[in-house]
Write a protein that holds these residues in place. Structure first.
Motif: not given
Length: 266
Positions: A35-55
């Motif tokens: 989904g979108s980042v905003d949608e997925l951030l609704r998952i409790d305790g979710a954190t973002i890993d930006g290592s795949l942002e260019r792929f």
């Protein structure tokens, strides 16, 4: 349980109901949602890993027809027509002429350890004569690489091989050889092409060496690495006549069940 959100440059799901997405959520090594980042951030305790942002991300591919022996081929010199990436990530330029095949083999021989036995065979694979107009690769060409070291070039089809004069002399392949699949020239001498297994087996220890190498653990790891390099996550192994043998199953399990093996075997 920890959930990690991986934003990507683009994500193609192959799901018609939602063909693209901006990010994936992963929990315990499994995809949980897209989904979108905003949608997925609704998952409790979710954190973002930006290592795949260019792929660009796609689902893992399923290879429904392949052979584990392909991994063993990479233990020897590639001389196919098309550029091809090896298990270690090295890109091998294709050999588009017989002259380039000869140069590739010369480089391979030059790269052998200085302590190598002068009778150590040079094995290569991937040749496909349908791409060469005019003459076929025969012993005369391989003799330009070496007149003393046995040379065995396995064709891409798996049904032919080309060998040099030194190998034929060592294994007794000559004008008196009366085996189907050993073509001869106008003088009655073998030209160095061996067609089908019965004829290829005449190459003796070199032929046995080629097919012993495909049964090593290194061969299976190469098989998995090739899968990783192409985005393939599920493999088959068709044509293995020993696939139901307990010892063969155990050999495969030693590698495929390892935590670091990058694919599944179906």
């Amino acid at each position: 349980m920890t959930t990690t959100i991986h934003p990507a440059a683009s994500i193609h799901t192959f799901d018609p109901s939602r063909p693209t997405a901006d990010a994936v959520a992963v929990r315990n090594g499994r995809f949980l949602a897209v989904g979108s980042v905003d949608e997925l951030l609704r998952i409790d305790g979710a954190t973002i890993d930006g290592s795949l942002e260019r792929f660009t991300l796609i689902p893992g591919l399923v290879e429904a027809h392949c052979h584990a022996m392909a991994g063993g081929m990479w233990l020897h010199t590639y001389c196919g027509y098309y550029d091809r990436r090896g298990p270690d990530g090295t890109m091998w330029p294709g050999c588009t002429t017989i002259a380039e095949v000869i140069d590739r083999l010369r480089d391979a021989e030059a790269g052998l350890p200085t302590t190598a036995d002068p009778d150590e065979p040079l094995l290569a694979w991937g040749l496909d004569p349908i791409y060469f107009t005019g003459e076929r690769l025969v012993a005369e060409h391989l003799d330009r690489v070496s007149t003393t070291r046995p040379i065995f070039v396995f064709h891409a089809s798996g049904h032919l091989a080309t060998v040099n004069t030194a190998l034929m002399a060592t294994e007794g392949i000559n004008a008196d050889t009366d085996v189907d699949g050993v073509p001869k020239d106008g003088r009655g001498d073998p030209i160095g092409e061996l067609q089908e297994p019965a004829a290829m087996a005449l190459a003796g220890r070199v032929f046995r060496r080629m097919f012993a190498d495909i049964r090593t653990h290194e061969s299976l790891w190469n098989f998995g690495s090739e899968a990783r390099n192409t985005g393939t996550t599920t493999l088959t192994d068709l044509g293995n006549q020993q696939s139901t043998d307990a010892a063969e199953v155990a050999r495969y399990q030693q590698v495929f069940d390892h935590d670091d093996f990058p694919a599944r075997l179906s």
